[in-house]
Write a protein that holds these residues in place. Structure first.
Motif, PDB file in Angstrom:
ATOM      1  N   ASN A  98      32.342  26.563 -28.065  1.00  0.00           N
ATOM      2  CA  ASN A  98      32.735  25.210 -28.455  1.00  0.00           C
ATOM      3  C   ASN A  98      32.456  24.240 -27.302  1.00  0.00           C
ATOM      4  OD1 ASN A  98      33.797  23.069 -29.867  1.00  0.00           O
ATOM      5  ND2 ASN A  98      35.923  23.533 -29.282  1.00  0.00           N
ATOM      6  N   LEU A  99      31.185  23.943 -27.078  1.00  0.00           N
ATOM      7  CA  LEU A  99      30.802  23.046 -25.976  1.00  0.00           C
ATOM      8  C   LEU A  99      31.012  21.599 -26.400  1.00  0.00           C
ATOM      9  CD1 LEU A  99      27.504  24.702 -24.696  1.00  0.00           C
ATOM     10  CD2 LEU A  99      29.738  24.687 -23.570  1.00  0.00           C
ATOM     11  N   PRO A 100      31.716  20.781 -25.587  1.00  0.00           N
ATOM     12  CA  PRO A 100      31.908  19.360 -25.917  1.00  0.00           C
ATOM     13  C   PRO A 100      30.555  18.641 -25.953  1.00  0.00           C
ATOM     14  CG  PRO A 100      33.367  20.049 -24.141  1.00  0.00           C
ATOM     15  CD  PRO A 100      32.394  21.157 -24.337  1.00  0.00           C
TER      16      PRO A 100
ATOM     17  N   LEU B 296      28.597  17.845 -16.285  1.00  0.00           N
ATOM     18  CA  LEU B 296      27.321  17.200 -16.548  1.00  0.00           C
ATOM     19  C   LEU B 296      26.932  17.450 -18.005  1.00  0.00           C
ATOM     20  CD1 LEU B 296      24.740  15.726 -15.665  1.00  0.00           C
ATOM     21  CD2 LEU B 296      23.829  17.939 -14.912  1.00  0.00           C
ATOM     22  N   PHE B 297      26.796  16.354 -18.768  1.00  0.00           N
ATOM     23  CA  PHE B 297      26.354  16.419 -20.160  1.00  0.00           C
ATOM     24  C   PHE B 297      24.873  16.076 -20.190  1.00  0.00           C
ATOM     25  CE2 PHE B 297      30.387  16.680 -22.527  1.00  0.00           C
ATOM     26  CZ  PHE B 297      31.296  16.438 -21.500  1.00  0.00           C
ATOM     27  N   VAL B 298      24.092  16.887 -20.861  1.00  0.00           N
ATOM     28  CA  VAL B 298      22.628  16.760 -20.832  1.00  0.00           C
ATOM     29  C   VAL B 298      22.113  16.572 -22.251  1.00  0.00           C
ATOM     30  CG1 VAL B 298      20.466  17.911 -20.258  1.00  0.00           C
ATOM     31  CG2 VAL B 298      22.455  18.140 -18.743  1.00  0.00           C
TER      32      VAL B 298
ATOM     33  N   THR C  53      19.021  13.621 -29.765  1.00  0.00           N
ATOM     34  CA  THR C  53      19.998  14.694 -29.930  1.00  0.00           C
ATOM     35  C   THR C  53      21.257  14.359 -29.145  1.00  0.00           C
ATOM     36  OG1 THR C  53      19.110  15.906 -28.050  1.00  0.00           O
ATOM     37  CG2 THR C  53      18.162  16.385 -30.218  1.00  0.00           C
ATOM     38  N   PRO C  54      22.398  15.015 -29.480  1.00  0.00           N
ATOM     39  CA  PRO C  54      23.640  14.733 -28.738  1.00  0.00           C
ATOM     40  C   PRO C  54      23.542  15.193 -27.282  1.00  0.00           C
ATOM     41  CG  PRO C  54      24.100  15.814 -30.843  1.00  0.00           C
ATOM     42  CD  PRO C  54      22.636  15.917 -30.631  1.00  0.00           C
TER      43      PRO C  54
ATOM     44  N   ARG D 115      36.201  11.807 -27.403  1.00  0.00           N
ATOM     45  CA  ARG D 115      36.627  13.196 -27.554  1.00  0.00           C
ATOM     46  C   ARG D 115      36.001  14.098 -26.494  1.00  0.00           C
ATOM     47  NH1 ARG D 115      32.621  15.950 -30.248  1.00  0.00           N
ATOM     48  NH2 ARG D 115      30.993  14.668 -31.237  1.00  0.00           N
ATOM     49  N   ALA D 116      34.741  13.802 -26.097  1.00  0.00           N
ATOM     50  CA  ALA D 116      34.107  14.630 -25.069  1.00  0.00           C
ATOM     51  C   ALA D 116      34.825  14.481 -23.745  1.00  0.00           C
ATOM     52  CB  ALA D 116      32.633  14.246 -24.936  1.00  0.00           C
ATOM     53  N   LEU D 117      35.202  13.224 -23.429  1.00  0.00           N
ATOM     54  CA  LEU D 117      35.894  12.980 -22.163  1.00  0.00           C
ATOM     55  C   LEU D 117      37.273  13.621 -22.182  1.00  0.00           C
ATOM     56  CD1 LEU D 117      36.016  11.628 -19.417  1.00  0.00           C
ATOM     57  CD2 LEU D 117      36.738   9.509 -20.540  1.00  0.00           C
TER      58      LEU D 117
END
Length: 782
Positions: free
Chosen positions: A70-72, A45-47, A53-54, A102-104
């Motif tokens: 190093n959190l994606p 889960l990306f928040v 913000t990203p 890149r996050a995926l």
């Protein structure tokens, strides 16, 4: 994936989302549940914590994906996850070397199936959830919908957590305001607070009177006032003069209001109360006179002005809190009432959805209006629109005084009503049972309700000329509400509701709630009536179809019967004629005379049978007359008297008394029962038994019929052939023609009757012949 399994998953997720554990733990548990259910590789889960913000990886399963160093992350313009965040649509794709995300790629291996879900509610995007599946897994649309619902639950969890933090912040602010308020006053209950403010301010300033006036924002409620001591009436009810109170606190000076002695000088001090939420208010103190060491003081001073200014600031905060609390309590009370009402409507609609019967629908609606756990009214009358005559006619009435059954839960009561017959207590009272009101708004308040399409509250029915006198007699002098019922834009009827027992007044909320139920009830009533019409039409069509099919079969049978009768009749006439001539020549003393008599008797019987077959084939109804069914059955029984005696069969007659006559051809009806008796005798051959013959009157679809029932204990009819027994030429007997029951069926149909068989295999069979009474038979013939 089975529906039950998806439901279990959703149920488990909802259980997690509504648990009392920490929000982060709930989100992690949801990820674990979904990951395990789909046997996925991982779920993350990306928040986005703040707008612009990203989106940063905040939760993941397994936990090894979370590397705080190093959190994606990704932004709205980056890759598939950014696309999902922008479009707020679910995406399912294979991760390939060309995947530009890149996050995926940081959480998914090449060739894996990635399902990307927007975690969003109706107003806000909270993040993106990524479910990484095995290479061979591809989810169908149903699974994607389930995952979207789960994403919604995750959004709800995050929203509730945000609300919790916001509420926590607000509570801290309210605590500060409460501390400030307690410094000036001792309570935040609005009415008590207003009284306290008026009295404390007056006492602290040595004034003879104090007044607080507050006008809420948008005039949501009446002006709030509180006074202490002596306050001039014009300041309590009238407008506050602008010269004594400007938008900014000022010292208005002294105002002489009465008397001439300096010791009687009086003044007014006013300060506006400043609120953040749009309310307006003023604090006033009156008539200060102070004597110190025998010297007369001039009333309010600048120090008094400063004091009241400080009080105004503190009091404004305390009062605003109290006003807010008062608004919240009022809103909470309204919401509680609304929730309770919606729950009631849900229970009623749930029961209504389970029935299509008109009488049950009416009972459910009226019981819901009367039941203490429902709408809790005292008296209800239901009128429905008669489109053909253009009037409102009374259909049902119910009063709480008739509600004598033990009070149960609303749903239990309504379900009991659903399965019961029409309640006698719902029959309209004699005064209104035949009441028909024209749809003329000048003559009837109920018609006005229908034509204006809005509820009408009648406060005094006795003095309203548009209320029908009979309706006045039933409702008395108590106020009532007339509520229209509509279905698909068409007027269906009117509900008349009164609180004649309790005397409780109707408020706006009652009228709104009644209108909502009337809309639901109107749709249910119209649906049930439509269903009844369709059901009746289907029955009539099925009946006519069966009649046409039988007519085709029996027409062929009639042609065969006519042909056979003509072919047999000519040689039979010759046989009969020559036998009679021989009988005449040999006389009575010849040895062959008895044989000749038997031949003549049998030829006569065959000729009679052939004549009946010809009448049967010609569809003749020329010989219809009134006959007693009991007598016809007795005459048919006499024809088999010898066979019954030889087989040892005992007759049990249970004839009804004073039965209506039937309009029929007695020869044909006698033939019907002869065939049925003969079949019964053959079924009980060589074993004896009981032949029960019963007659009685019966109503079918509101019409009078007379029934004859023949029951034997000959073992019944095999279930695999029973559907063919009325077909021409079908027989299970070695020497049978297969015409007996076909002729029975045709004769009964020709007489507008019905023949039914009730079979108990291994025990016996019962044939029921139902024929219309004479009066109904004449109507059918016409």
């Amino acid at each position: 994936m089975a529906l039950d399994e998806r439901f279990e998953l959703l149920s488990h997720v909802v259980e997690i989302a509504t648990s009392s554990v920490d929000a982060d733990e709930r989100l992690n548990s949801i990820l674990v549940a979904v990951n395990n259910y789909y046997q996925a590789r991982c779920m993350a889960l990306f928040v986005q914590h703040k707008g612009g913000t990203p989106f940063v990886l905040a939760h993941a399963w397994p936990n090894s994906l979370l590397d705080e160093r190093n959190l994606p992350s990704f932004t709205l313009d980056e890759g598939l996850m950014g696309k999902v965040a922008l479009s707020r649509q679910v995406v399912q794709e294979k991760v390939t070397p060309d995947t530009d995300d890149r996050a995926l790629k940081s959480i998914a291996e090449i060739a894996r199936t990635a399902v990307l879900l927007p975690v969003v509610d109706d107003r806000k995007l909270y993040g993106v959830a990524a479910l990484i599946l095995n290479e061979s897994t591809w989810l169908d649309d149903d699974d994607l919908r389930v995952l979207l619902m789960i994403a919604r639950e995750m959004a709800g969890t995050m929203r509730n957590y945000d609300l919790y933090l916001e509420a926590k912040k607000r509570i801290a602010e309210l605590n500060v305001l409460s501390d400030m308020g307690r410094y000036a006053v001792s309570t935040i209950e609005l009415n008590e607070l207003l009284d306290t403010v008026a009295s404390i301010c007056a006492k602290l300033l040595g004034a003879e009177g104090g007044l607080v006036r507050i006008q809420t924002k948008n005039h949501e409620q009446k002006e709030l006032t509180a006074q202490y001591g002596n306050v001039p009436d014009e300041y309590v009810t009238g407008p506050i003069p602008t010269d004594i109170c400007s938008p900014q606190p000022v010292f208005p000076g002294l105002i002489r209001t009465r008397g001439t002695d300096d010791s009687e000088r009086k003044g007014i001090l006013c300060v506006p109360l400043t609120f953040k939420r749009g309310h307006k208010g003023h604090l006033l103190v009156f008539e200060k006179k102070v004597r110190e060491q025998g010297e007369l003081q001039r009333g309010f001073t600048l120090e008094d002005q400063k004091t009241i200014n400080t009080m105004g600031v503190m009091i404004s905060s305390a009062l605003e809190n109290a006003l807010t609390m008062h608004s919240i309590e009022t809103l909470a009370q309204r919401n509680e009432e609304m929730v309770q009402f919606l729950g009631t409507i849900f229970e009623i609609s749930t029961v209504l959805m389970n029935t299509m019967d008109f009488d049950e629908t009416v009972q459910i609606i009226l019981h819901a209006l009367i039941h203490p756990a429902g709408f809790d009214h005292d008296h209800v009358i239901l009128f429905l629109v008669d489109d053909l005559s253009g009037v409102l006619r009374t259909v049902a009435e119910m009063q709480k005084s008739h509600f004598i059954s033990p009070v149960k839960e609303l749903r239990d009561t309504l379900y009991e009503v659903q399965g019961s017959i029409f309640d006698d207590h719902l029959e309209p009272s004699p005064e209104v049972i035949d009441l028909k009101l024209p749809l003329d708004p000048q003559k009837s308040i109920l018609a006005k309700t229908v034509l204006e399409e809005k509820p009408i509250l009648v406060d005094n029915p006795a003095k309203d000329p548009q209320v029908n006198p009979l309706l006045k007699k039933v409702l008395g002098e108590h106020a009532f509400v007339s509520v229209p019922m509509f279905a698909k834009g068409k007027a269906v009827g009117v509900l008349v509701v009164s609180n004649s027992l309790s005397g409780r007044n109707f408020v706006e909320r009652d009228v709104k709630f009644l209108s909502m139920l009337a809309q639901l009830g109107g749709l249910s009533v119209e649906t049930s009536r439509l269903y009844q019409s369709l059901e009746k039409a289907n029955k009539e069509l099925a009946y006519m179809r069966n009649r046409l099919l039988e007519a085709d079969k029996l027409a062929a049978l009639g042609e065969i019967a006519a042909g056979v009768a003509h072919e047999i009749r000519n040689p039979l006439v010759s046989i009969g004629g020559f036998t009679r001539r021989i009988r005449k020549k040999v006389g009575d003393d010849s040895q062959i005379t008895p044989y000749l008599d038997v031949i003549i008797e049998e030829v006569t019987r065959l000729e009679s049978t052939l004549n009946e077959m010809l009448d049967f084939s010609n569809e003749a109804r020329d010989h219809f007359s009134e006959f007693d069914l009991n007598q016809i059955m007795d005459e048919a029984l006499e024809l088999l008297e010898r066979e019954l005696s030889d087989q040892g069969i005992e007759i049990q007659k249970k004839y009804g008394k004073d039965l209506p006559m039937i309009l029929c051809d007695d020869r044909q009806v006698k033939h019907v029962f002869f065939n049925i008796f003969l079949n019964a005798v053959q079924a009980m051959a060589n074993q004896g038994g009981f032949l029960t013959i019963r007659s009685f009157a019966v109503m079918r679809e509101g019409k009078q019929f007379v029934a004859g029932e023949v029951t034997d204990n000959g073992g019944g009819i095999p279930m695999d052939v029973i559907h063919n027994i009325f077909n021409p030429f079908f027989t299970t007997k070695p020497n049978g023609s297969g015409l007996g029951l076909s002729i029975v069926h045709k004769i009964v149909n020709r007489h507008f009757g019905h023949v039914e068989v009730h079979n108990s295999e291994g025990e016996g069979a019962s044939f029921l012949v139902t024929l219309p009474a004479a009066e109904e038979g004449r109507a059918y013939l016409k």
